[in-house]
Design a protein around this motif. Structure first.
Motif, PDB file in Angstrom:
ATOM      1  N   GLU A   1      -5.403   4.429   6.315  1.00 30.55           N
ATOM      2  CA  GLU A   1      -4.158   3.854   6.832  1.00 30.55           C
ATOM      3  C   GLU A   1      -3.599   4.781   7.903  1.00 30.55           C
ATOM      4  O   GLU A   1      -3.616   6.003   7.758  1.00 30.55           O
ATOM      5  CB  GLU A   1      -3.121   3.695   5.709  1.00 30.55           C
TER       6      GLU A   1
ATOM      7  N   ASN B   1       4.901   7.884   0.793  1.00 30.74           N
ATOM      8  CA  ASN B   1       5.127   6.603   0.107  1.00 30.74           C
ATOM      9  C   ASN B   1       3.812   5.884  -0.155  1.00 30.74           C
ATOM     10  O   ASN B   1       3.577   5.350  -1.251  1.00 30.74           O
ATOM     11  CB  ASN B   1       6.040   5.707   0.943  1.00 30.74           C
ATOM     12  N   ALA B   2       2.919   5.868   0.853  1.00 28.84           N
ATOM     13  CA  ALA B   2       1.621   5.208   0.695  1.00 28.84           C
ATOM     14  C   ALA B   2       0.779   5.921  -0.357  1.00 28.84           C
ATOM     15  O   ALA B   2       0.086   5.274  -1.160  1.00 28.84           O
ATOM     16  CB  ALA B   2       0.893   5.173   2.040  1.00 28.84           C
TER      17      ALA B   2
ATOM     18  N   SER C   1       6.345   7.985   5.379  1.00 30.72           N
ATOM     19  CA  SER C   1       5.496   6.803   5.169  1.00 30.72           C
ATOM     20  C   SER C   1       4.189   7.201   4.490  1.00 30.72           C
ATOM     21  O   SER C   1       3.682   6.472   3.629  1.00 30.72           O
ATOM     22  CB  SER C   1       5.204   6.127   6.506  1.00 30.72           C
TER      23      SER C   1
ATOM     24  N   GLN D   1       2.105   4.972  -3.855  1.00 30.05           N
ATOM     25  CA  GLN D   1       1.698   3.623  -4.256  1.00 30.05           C
ATOM     26  C   GLN D   1       0.238   3.600  -4.699  1.00 30.05           C
ATOM     27  O   GLN D   1      -0.128   2.917  -5.656  1.00 30.05           O
ATOM     28  CB  GLN D   1       1.914   2.653  -3.085  1.00 30.05           C
ATOM     29  N   TYR D   2      -0.600   4.389  -4.009  1.00 30.43           N
ATOM     30  CA  TYR D   2      -2.018   4.411  -4.360  1.00 30.43           C
ATOM     31  C   TYR D   2      -2.253   5.082  -5.709  1.00 30.43           C
ATOM     32  O   TYR D   2      -2.962   4.533  -6.562  1.00 30.43           O
ATOM     33  CB  TYR D   2      -2.822   5.118  -3.264  1.00 30.43           C
TER      34      TYR D   2
ATOM     35  N   LEU E   1      -4.864   9.090   4.987  1.00 23.41           N
ATOM     36  CA  LEU E   1      -3.623   8.729   5.673  1.00 23.41           C
ATOM     37  C   LEU E   1      -3.528   9.576   6.936  1.00 23.41           C
ATOM     38  O   LEU E   1      -3.479  10.808   6.854  1.00 23.41           O
ATOM     39  CB  LEU E   1      -2.423   8.976   4.761  1.00 23.41           C
TER      40      LEU E   1
ATOM     41  N   VAL F   1      -0.246   5.936   9.692  1.00 28.79           N
ATOM     42  CA  VAL F   1       1.173   5.927   9.342  1.00 28.79           C
ATOM     43  C   VAL F   1       1.983   6.591  10.451  1.00 28.79           C
ATOM     44  O   VAL F   1       1.494   7.450  11.185  1.00 28.79           O
ATOM     45  CB  VAL F   1       1.416   6.645   7.998  1.00 28.79           C
TER      46      VAL F   1
END
Length: 476
Positions: free
Chosen positions: A419, A429-430, A426, A433-434, A402, A421
């Protein structure tokens, strides 16, 4: 070649101070207390002019704008804050005029009479300084810490201490010429501040200046850039070095010391049985097994410094044992939270915001269990450093990358799962989720490899925002 000659009687002398941060303020106070006529140069001239009438310190100085057109002719001394780039045209003109340009550390050096330890390196400086403060204080010594850590060094001149421990940056050392140290150590040298120093060798040479007037020099035998340069050794009479002292060499490192290395008086190393200084075991392996790999090296340096300062063997043993309870500094590979999913999988959330260069991030990644899923948060201002070694490690070790901030795109292509961000929230959060999709344990590591000022006040602020975002998450 800088002119380093100046009279340490400042009454009625014209002194220039460049920058009004923590260092600049300390320099202004120091000079005013000694009767100097101070002119403060700062790029935020307009803001300071507005504040001058209400500020008891600013009202005592003459203000001037610092920019490329600034002139310093006629000053007895020019004190340069570490954040000021000495390559600026105004600074270079002052050098050509033969004016003495020095750091606050050099000013401290001209007035200090207390035994002093100096620590520098790309990574780990603050931890070693804090370790020494912890260990030596528990032995009853009155210890002060300063430099790039804690108080301004000039404030340390006002009290009596048994020992002073300084964290020294390359910026401070490049304008420091006569600092006499009881112990000097370079922990490591890796790509950092290349935008300021120009290349890795120039950066290393700034670091190596710490050895010049030291009684004990501690180097990393696994890092050639920490080696003592020939001109720093006492026998180099042609270099004009004070050779009346006998310089002692100590070494540390991951590898075992060479048996033929006669010049090194003390060598500390680790093996499967424990930690040794020369042939004497000082700690069993079980006592250091809980430490991250990089902190074992930091501990080695702290113990060598203590060995040099503490002449009594019992005092050294007590200091050694006291460091076994050392828990580290905030924002330096510190565990923020451990979460457990419904399937029993655990995730560790680690704040290593102090990792402001690639070498620090590499050290952090190498502390992670290779069987864990690794989510790495990187980005910020990369300061022109070479990211190739870090990118290679990311490609082999990181499951999700990230990236954020000014140089986020410099990390493109080094991880198949990347990703970009826009914020720390953010990123967290990512990461959440992973890890919720993982069927093995995970680690979410903030180790940015970059400076923070593009998005945050400093690395501490960046770490705090990360911790707040992590603690705000709800896990099922």
């Amino acid at each position: 070649m800088h002119n380093t000659s100046f009279d340490t009687q400042y009454q009625d002398k014209a002194v220039a101070v460049i920058g009004f941060g923590v260092t600049g303020q300390a320099c202004v106070k120091f000079m005013l207390a000694r009767g100097a006529n101070v002119t403060l140069f700062d790029s935020k001239y307009d803001d300071l002019l507005d504040k001058q009438i209400d500020d008891p310190l600013l009202v005592q100085v003459k203000l001037a704008r610092f920019d490329e057109s600034s002139e310093f002719e006629g000053f007895h001394l020019v004190l340069v804050s570490p954040g000021v780039n000495t390559q600026k045209n105004a600074i270079q003109r002052a050098i050509k005029l033969g004016l003495p340009l020095v750091s606050d550390i050099e000013l401290f050096a001209r007035h200090n009479t207390t035994p002093t330890i100096g620590i520098t390196g790309s990574n780990g400086k603050s931890t070693v300084v804090d370790m020494l403060n912890t260990g030596l204080s528990k032995e009853g010594l009155k210890v002060a810490v300063g430099g790039n850590f804690g108080n301004s060094v000039l404030e340390l001149l006002d009290e009596q201490y048994d020992v002073i421990v300084l964290e020294l940056s390359s910026f401070q050392l490049e304008l420091t010429f006569s600092l006499k140290l009881s112990v000097a150590a370079i922990l490591n040298v890796s790509e950092d501040h290349i935008d300021r120093h120009g290349d890795l060798l120039s950066y290393a040479r700034a670091k190596q200046g710490i050895y010049k007037h030291a009684d004990v020099c501690i180097f990393n035998r696994d890092d050639v850039l920490t080696a003592i340069p020939p001109e720093a050794l006492p026998e180099s009479k042609s270099q004009g070095v004070d050779d009346s002292r006998s310089q002692r060499l100590f070494s540390f490192g991951k590898t075992a010391p060479l048996a033929c290395s006669q010049a090194v008086e003390l060598a500390i190393f680790e093996n499967a049985e424990g930690l040794y200084i020369n042939n004497a075991k000082i700690l069993k392996y079980e006592a250091i097994a809980h430490l991250a790999k990089h902190n074992v090296l930091n501990l080695q340096v702290a113990l060598l410094c203590a060995k040099a300062i503490l002449k009594d063997d019992n005092a050294f043993k007590k200091c050694t044992m006291s460091l076994m309870t050392y828990r580290g500094l905030a924002h330096r590979f510190s565990l923020v939270r451990q979460t457990t999913l419904a399937n029993g999988m655990q995730t560790q959330w680690i704040n290593d915001s102090k990792a402001t260069n690639p070498g620090a991030a590499i050290a952090a990644i190498n502390c992670i269990n290779e069987n864990d899923n690794l989510v790495l948060l990187v980005g910020g201002d990369s300061k022109g450093t070479d990211l190739s070694e870090l990118k290679s490690l990311i490609s082999s070790r990181v499951n999700l990358l990230l990236s954020m901030g000014k140089d986020a795109r410099r990390f493109a292509g080094c991880c198949a799962n990347t990703e970009f961000v826009a914020s720390m929230e953010s990123a967290v959060n990512a990461a959440k989720q992973y890890v919720e999709t993982c069927t093995t344990n995970s680690v979410v590591l903030l180790s940015p490899a970059c400076a923070s000022m593009d998005m945050f006040k400093n690395y501490q602020h960046r770490g705090e925002v990360f911790e707040q975002a992590v603690n705000a998450q709800e896990f099922s």
